[in-house]
Design a protein around this motif. Structure first.
Motif, PDB file in Angstrom:
ATOM      1  N   SER A   1       0.833  -1.189   0.000  1.00  0.00           N
ATOM      2  CA  SER A   1       0.000   0.000   0.000  1.00  0.00           C
ATOM      3  C   SER A   1       0.869   1.240   0.000  1.00  0.00           C
ATOM      4  N   GLY A   2       0.480   2.210  -0.856  1.00  0.00           N
ATOM      5  CA  GLY A   2       1.229   3.448  -0.943  1.00  0.00           C
ATOM      6  C   GLY A   2       2.472   3.349  -1.801  1.00  0.00           C
ATOM      7  N   GLU A   3       2.681   2.203  -2.446  1.00  0.00           N
ATOM      8  CA  GLU A   3       3.859   2.032  -3.279  1.00  0.00           C
ATOM      9  C   GLU A   3       3.830   2.982  -4.465  1.00  0.00           C
ATOM     10  N   ILE A   4       4.941   3.652  -4.725  1.00  0.00           N
ATOM     11  CA  ILE A   4       5.018   4.575  -5.849  1.00  0.00           C
ATOM     12  C   ILE A   4       5.335   3.793  -7.113  1.00  0.00           C
ATOM     13  N   ILE A   5       4.737   4.218  -8.226  1.00  0.00           N
ATOM     14  CA  ILE A   5       4.954   3.528  -9.492  1.00  0.00           C
ATOM     15  C   ILE A   5       6.433   3.576  -9.862  1.00  0.00           C
ATOM     16  N   ASP A   6       6.969   2.435 -10.243  1.00  0.00           N
ATOM     17  CA  ASP A   6       8.374   2.328 -10.588  1.00  0.00           C
ATOM     18  C   ASP A   6       8.595   2.877 -12.001  1.00  0.00           C
ATOM     19  N   THR A   7       9.225   4.045 -12.085  1.00  0.00           N
ATOM     20  CA  THR A   7       9.454   4.658 -13.400  1.00  0.00           C
ATOM     21  C   THR A   7      10.437   3.850 -14.241  1.00  0.00           C
ATOM     22  N   LYS A   8      11.327   3.088 -13.568  1.00  0.00           N
ATOM     23  CA  LYS A   8      12.268   2.250 -14.312  1.00  0.00           C
ATOM     24  C   LYS A   8      11.516   1.187 -15.113  1.00  0.00           C
ATOM     25  N   VAL A   9      10.466   0.642 -14.510  1.00  0.00           N
ATOM     26  CA  VAL A   9       9.671  -0.359 -15.209  1.00  0.00           C
ATOM     27  C   VAL A   9       8.960   0.275 -16.401  1.00  0.00           C
ATOM     28  N   LEU A  10       8.435   1.492 -16.195  1.00  0.00           N
ATOM     29  CA  LEU A  10       7.766   2.192 -17.301  1.00  0.00           C
ATOM     30  C   LEU A  10       8.742   2.450 -18.448  1.00  0.00           C
ATOM     31  N   LYS A  11       9.986   2.794 -18.102  1.00  0.00           N
ATOM     32  CA  LYS A  11      10.991   3.015 -19.146  1.00  0.00           C
ATOM     33  C   LYS A  11      11.271   1.722 -19.909  1.00  0.00           C
ATOM     34  N   ARG A  12      11.308   0.596 -19.186  1.00  0.00           N
ATOM     35  CA  ARG A  12      11.537  -0.679 -19.860  1.00  0.00           C
ATOM     36  C   ARG A  12      10.347  -1.064 -20.734  1.00  0.00           C
ATOM     37  N   LEU A  13       9.150  -0.718 -20.275  1.00  0.00           N
ATOM     38  CA  LEU A  13       7.975  -0.962 -21.103  1.00  0.00           C
ATOM     39  C   LEU A  13       8.034  -0.143 -22.385  1.00  0.00           C
ATOM     40  N   TYR A  14       8.598   1.069 -22.266  1.00  0.00           N
ATOM     41  CA  TYR A  14       8.702   1.926 -23.446  1.00  0.00           C
ATOM     42  C   TYR A  14       9.605   1.285 -24.509  1.00  0.00           C
TER      43      TYR A  14
END
Length: 590
Positions: free
Chosen positions: A10-23
């Motif tokens: 709960s309250g975990e911030i979205i991992d931007t590194k994962v979003l970059k890998r998805l990109y």
């Protein structure tokens, strides 16, 4: 925590590194992706146009009786609504198309990665977990693009645009309209946290269902043999109940949140009507402005209500991505750095000081030294767990040795290109696995270089031709899942054909005749004798009568070679082998 219960905190911030890998997976479709962003911006701009032009129609045309001006505004509104509908269609279709294209690419990459993994990885990882990763987790990623990231960006842009227009028209009325916004934000946050937990509970329940069904449908024979139907049914009901409870919780939170949001929105509209009507009476606010603000509020509150749901969708998609990337980053794959690709080999095998353990230093094989010359037949005997199957698994590099070396024709097996190494080794296991397909496919495994004539020649060699020809369709007969429509002996014969059709220089038989009847065994023994001519052969057998003519018999005990020699010389030693031989003679006499 179980392997499947990998909850989002709960309250975990979205991992931007994962979003970059998805990109990185978006790059092949970046043209469509940028067009999608353009469509998102267009929708954000088009959203507030309808209330704005309705305000103009009322205040600048209806109020003064300008019929032609009203008609022009109505026609403009219809045109804008058609444009908005077209943009919305394109946005929905392209976001869905990109999502499906990306999950197709990820699924292919993930499966290709699984094909390269060591058997040790599959020994330690439940099949249900891998199915969940490849199906459910990957499917969740589609929502990241269709209902997650793009939708959230669109909602935020729409909110900014609407607020900007509202402040431009009447900043006082805008502030009154936003009085209930803190209540909506608080209720949205609470909903986001609650629904996030239930989403994870649902996903865990789905994973448990997948694992249970896969395992128990595969083992249905055992369930029925031991009359476990009722007990297993009760277990399934309990797992299914957990699944239902998790879903009901999510439905409960939705059923509470959306009515609460509607009430808060109604309160906001009520304040706007009260304040705006007062302004209309005092001639400070035009009636068109009041009507447009009511419409703006409806447009404004809707994306706020949806953002919480879409945020959780995005977050769960990111969590699924993390699980998938973790699997893709696993270093359990077999190193394939060798480049030696001989067309033919002699088949001389050397094992020098080989040590092997499945886990840490719990040694299964200890200091194994073994020489097998070209054309020799070597038999491995010993009690269950002595290390016989481990030796043949190491030879094909299904597992990697811890210490020592294994060579074929003087070349370390790690220097062979992996596919080449395995092409020169034919393996027939005791437990034969057949795919739900034709006999021809199960023999060739889809290799286009193998002809039907070659298959029938190999079938004739091992004595399988007659039974294949008697089946409806012959080689085109579908054996169904795991070869359910064939007898154990027939499945074993097909595995012999599968090994022989590649014409390997090394033949490995792992208890290959233990599951067949006496008549079929005699047939196979004749075939084995033909197969072994000119080939190096390694045989694992519990029935010592089948290996008496072997050039060398290796006796294994607790992972060590205790004796080696011919049948006669080992009997003369009166050691481990002689003891095994006497025990088998005694059991046959009984």
């Amino acid at each position: 925590m179980s392997l499947e219960q990998e909850n989002v905190k709960s309250g975990e911030i979205i991992d931007t590194k994962v979003l970059k890998r998805l990109y990185d997976f978006v790059r092949p479709y970046k043209g469509k992706f940028y067009f999608l962003i353009f469509l998102t911006l267009a929708l954000a701009i088009l959203a507030p146009t309808r209330p704005y032009f309705i305000q103009i129609a009322i205040d600048e045309h209806v109020a003064i009786g300008d019929k032609q001006g009203l008609i022009n505004i109505v026609l403009l509104l219809i045109f804008l609504m058609v444009v908005q509908a077209g943009v919305q269609f394109a946005h929905t279709y392209i976001s869905g198309w990109i999502g499906q294209a990306i999950i197709r690419d990820i699924r292919i990459k993930l499966y290709r990665h699984l094909l390269k993994m060591r058997l040790k990885f599959f020994d330690n990882t439940p099949i249900g977990r891998l199915v969940t990763r490849n199906i459910s987790d990957v499917e969740t990623l589609a929502d990241v693009f269709s209902e997650g990231l793009a939708a959230i960006i669109g909602d935020l842009l729409q909110l900014v645009t609407i607020l900007g227009v509202m402040f431009y028209i009447d900043w006082k009325l805008t502030l009154v309209s936003l009085c209930t916004l803190p209540l909506l934000i608080i209720s949205t946050y609470v909903f986001k946290e609650k629904i996030k937990i239930t989403f994870n509970d649902v996903r865990n329940a789905v994973s448990n269902l997948n694992s249970f069904l896969q395992e128990h449908i595969t083992g249905m024979t055992i369930v029925q043999i031991f009359n476990r139907e009722k007990k297993e049914h009760e277990k399934f009901k309990a797992i299914n109940k957990d699944h239902r409870i998790a879903h009901v919780k999510s439905v409960l939170y939705y059923s509470i949140y959306f009515p609460v949001a509607e009430i808060i929105q109604a309160m906001g509209i009520g304040l706007v009507v009260w304040y705006g009507a007062t302004g209309v009476f005092d001639l400070e606010i035009q009636i068109g402005v009041l009507i447009s603000f009511i419409m703006y509020l409806q447009l404004f509150f809707r994306p706020i209500r949806m953002i919480a749901d879409r945020y959780n969708t995005l977050q769960l998609g990111v969590v699924s991505s993390s699980r998938i990337f973790k699997l893709l980053e696993s270093e359990e794959n077999i190193a394939n750095e060798g480049d030696f690709q001989p067309e033919k080999i002699q088949g001389k095998i050397q094992m020098e000081n080989v040590w092997f353990a499945y886990n840490d230093e719990d040694w299964v094989l200890k200091n194994i030294n073994l020489d097998v010359n070209h054309g020799d037949t070597v038999a491995l005997v010993g009690a269950t767990g002595a290390g016989k199957s481990s030796i043949i698994n190491l030879l094909s590099r299904f597992y990697e040795i811890n210490k020592g070396s294994i060579k074929i024709d003087g070349t370390d097996i790690k220097d062979f290109e992996l596919a080449t190494l395995r092409r020169h080794i034919g393996v027939v296991h005791q437990d034969v696995f057949l795919f739900s397909d034709t006999i021809f496919y199960n023999i060739t495994l889809g290799n286009p270089d193998i002809t039907r004539e070659q298959v029938m020649h190999a079938a004739k060699m091992v004595g399988a031709k007659k039974f294949i020809e008697r089946l409806p369709g012959g080689l085109d007969y579908n054996v169904m899942e795991r070869g359910a429509t064939l007898s154990v002996g027939q499945r074993q014969l097909i595995s012999f054909v599968r090994a022989m059709v590649y014409n390997p220089e090394i033949i490995i038989l792992d208890e290959a005749t233990s599951s067949v009847d006496t008549e079929t065994e005699e047939l196979i023994q004749k075939a084995i004798h033909k197969m072994m001519k000119g080939r190096t052969s390694i045989i694992i057998a519990h029935r010592l009568s089948t290996i008496q003519k072997a050039n060398k018999i290796i006796v294994l005990h607790h992972g060590e070679i205790k004796e080696e020699g011919t049948h006669e010389s080992l009997l003369a030693l009166e050691g481990y082998y002689a003891q095994l031989h006497h025990m088998q003679l005694k059991s046959m006499a009984i």
